[in-house]
Design an enzyme around this catalytic site. Structure first.
Site, PDB file in Angstrom:
ATOM      1  N   ARG A 136     -33.376  66.484   3.965  1.00  0.00           N
ATOM      2  CA  ARG A 136     -32.988  67.868   4.762  1.00  0.00           C
ATOM      3  C   ARG A 136     -32.566  67.399   6.332  1.00  0.00           C
ATOM      4  O   ARG A 136     -31.733  68.079   6.709  1.00  0.00           O
ATOM      5  CB  ARG A 136     -34.032  68.730   4.625  1.00  0.00           C
ATOM      6  CG  ARG A 136     -33.589  70.296   5.335  1.00  0.00           C
ATOM      7  CD  ARG A 136     -34.597  71.412   5.105  1.00  0.00           C
ATOM      8  NE  ARG A 136     -35.714  71.427   6.001  1.00  0.00           N
ATOM      9  CZ  ARG A 136     -35.957  72.380   6.676  1.00  0.00           C
ATOM     10  NH1 ARG A 136     -34.656  73.058   6.983  1.00  0.00           N
ATOM     11  NH2 ARG A 136     -36.945  72.109   7.504  1.00  0.00           N
ATOM     12  N   ARG A 181     -36.871  73.614  15.507  1.00  0.00           N
ATOM     13  CA  ARG A 181     -36.440  72.676  16.269  1.00  0.00           C
ATOM     14  C   ARG A 181     -35.203  72.658  17.033  1.00  0.00           C
ATOM     15  O   ARG A 181     -35.014  72.137  17.985  1.00  0.00           O
ATOM     16  CB  ARG A 181     -36.116  71.471  15.231  1.00  0.00           C
ATOM     17  CG  ARG A 181     -37.230  71.117  14.361  1.00  0.00           C
ATOM     18  CD  ARG A 181     -36.955  70.169  13.237  1.00  0.00           C
ATOM     19  NE  ARG A 181     -37.827  70.319  12.027  1.00  0.00           N
ATOM     20  CZ  ARG A 181     -38.151  71.122  11.200  1.00  0.00           C
ATOM     21  NH1 ARG A 181     -37.406  72.311  11.062  1.00  0.00           N
ATOM     22  NH2 ARG A 181     -39.120  70.960  10.238  1.00  0.00           N
ATOM     23  N   LYS A 223     -44.483  60.378  18.537  1.00  0.00           N
ATOM     24  CA  LYS A 223     -43.931  59.794  17.282  1.00  0.00           C
ATOM     25  C   LYS A 223     -42.303  59.931  17.584  1.00  0.00           C
ATOM     26  O   LYS A 223     -41.540  58.996  17.434  1.00  0.00           O
ATOM     27  CB  LYS A 223     -44.162  60.630  15.991  1.00  0.00           C
ATOM     28  CG  LYS A 223     -43.922  59.995  14.864  1.00  0.00           C
ATOM     29  CD  LYS A 223     -42.330  60.562  14.508  1.00  0.00           C
ATOM     30  CE  LYS A 223     -42.091  59.544  13.406  1.00  0.00           C
ATOM     31  NZ  LYS A 223     -40.327  60.174  12.989  1.00  0.00           N
ATOM     32  N   PRO A 240     -43.655  53.509  16.016  1.00  0.00           N
ATOM     33  CA  PRO A 240     -43.975  55.080  15.524  1.00  0.00           C
ATOM     34  C   PRO A 240     -44.773  55.307  14.352  1.00  0.00           C
ATOM     35  O   PRO A 240     -44.633  54.642  13.268  1.00  0.00           O
ATOM     36  CB  PRO A 240     -42.296  55.657  15.177  1.00  0.00           C
ATOM     37  CG  PRO A 240     -41.317  54.562  15.519  1.00  0.00           C
ATOM     38  CD  PRO A 240     -42.284  53.289  15.789  1.00  0.00           C
ATOM     39  N   ASP A 242     -45.829  57.978  11.779  1.00  0.00           N
ATOM     40  CA  ASP A 242     -45.841  59.322  11.021  1.00  0.00           C
ATOM     41  C   ASP A 242     -46.808  59.528   9.593  1.00  0.00           C
ATOM     42  O   ASP A 242     -47.653  58.514   9.858  1.00  0.00           O
ATOM     43  CB  ASP A 242     -44.214  59.331  10.601  1.00  0.00           C
ATOM     44  CG  ASP A 242     -43.919  58.413   9.297  1.00  0.00           C
ATOM     45  OD1 ASP A 242     -44.694  57.564   9.233  1.00  0.00           O
ATOM     46  OD2 ASP A 242     -43.316  58.924   8.514  1.00  0.00           O
TER      47      ASP A 242
END
Length: 283
Positions: A136, A181, A223, A240, A242
């Site tokens: 996505r 976002r 992140k 990073p 996640d």
DNA sequence: AACCAGGCGCATA
DNA sequence: TATGCGCATGGT
């Protein structure tokens, strides 16, 4: 690498690259660092990717360890930089292989190179990436480019610059389906376009300083800032973390894990670990 | 059909 | 400092 229609230069380039650079197209494009490269059919069933970056486009194929680039001749210096061909990744792999799990991950991810992506594209892309899945993310980024980028060739679009995105409204961005976002992307674009956030000089602050500066943007936390710094500013010590990395750390290291064990290439180590965790799904 | 995705910001304890 | 929640959307 070779230039289309120029065998002489092609052989010269292939030889020049061979010693220093290990480059796996699959690992480099599928390790989650970029969103605008897509695997395509290759003659003979080989590996081929197409994509756009830095205002240009290219098609790469890999067979028998030789990587071939088809791109505009004047763009070739750009691609050499983009693929970070000056850096010795074999040496980096050796340096980060300080424990059993990283040895396995680095071997599996051999050929990953941290691309020298555009700073703004990396920042915007990883703002979009938050709490989202990779298919996505790619779709949203593609739509952003198709709607607001320049069509540099039929069907090929550039990533819209901050000045362009800064002038957009949330309503105009709604076709992206980026959800909450969208305003973050617009605010980041405004900060960069206005000069309030000077991406050009950020790398000089170092990994920690750059991340702290990026975190001043709304919707940019530890992140996303780390990804923007690692992939956009090429600050290779950024690490990073996640959800995938949390899983990997929990199962292979523990609460006292410190990415500094891989310094000054913690970011490259992170890519090995992330790719290994996602593709192999090892627990 | 739930569960989750390369999170963040804020409230509450 | 440490959890917990809502946020918008769709992939698997």
């Amino acid at each position: 690498m070779r230039l289309r229609g120029n065998e002489a230069i092609s052989r010269h380039d292939a030889i020049a690259l061979a010693p220093a650079s290990e480059l796996s197209l699959t690992a480099t494009f599928e390790c989650g660092q970029c969103f605008r490269w897509n695997r395509v059919e290759a003659p003979g069933g080989g590996i081929a990717y197409e994509g756009a970056a830095l205002g240009g486009r290219a098609r790469l194929t890999q067979a028998g360890g030789i990587v071939t680039i088809d791109a505009a001749e004047e763009d070739m210096p750009l691609w050499r930089e983009y693929f970070d061909l000056e850096l010795d990744y074999a040496d980096i792999r050796r340096r980060v292989s300080v424990d059993e799990h990283m040895c396995r991950a680095a071997e599996f991810g051999a050929g990953i190179r941290v691309l020298r992506q555009d700073k703004w594209e990396a920042l915007a892309s990883f703002i979009i990436s938050q709490c989202n899945n990779i298919p996505r993310i790619k779709k949203i980024v593609e739509t952003l480019c198709a709607l607001f980028g320049d069509e540099t060739a039929p069907g090929v679009f550039s990533f819209p610059p901050p000045e362009r995105v800064a002038g957009l409204t949330e309503a105009e961005l709604s076709p992206l389906r980026a959800g909450y976002r969208a305003p973050y992307v617009i605010e980041a674009a405004k900060a960069v376009a206005s000069g309030a956030l000077a991406l050009g000089g950020l790398a000089e602050l170092g990994a920690r300083g750059a991340v702290e500066e990026l975190k001043k943007l709304p919707g940019v936390g530890e992140k996303v800032a780390s990804c923007a710094a690692l992939f956009g500013l090429h600050l290779l010590d950024c690490f990073p973390v996640d959800t995938w990395m949390k899983k990997a750390i929990a199962s292979h290291y523990g609460a006292d894990f410190d990415p500094a064990r891989f310094s000054p290439y913690a970011g490259v180590a992170q890519q090995y670990m992330f790719y290994y965790e996602r593709v192999k799904g090892v627990g």
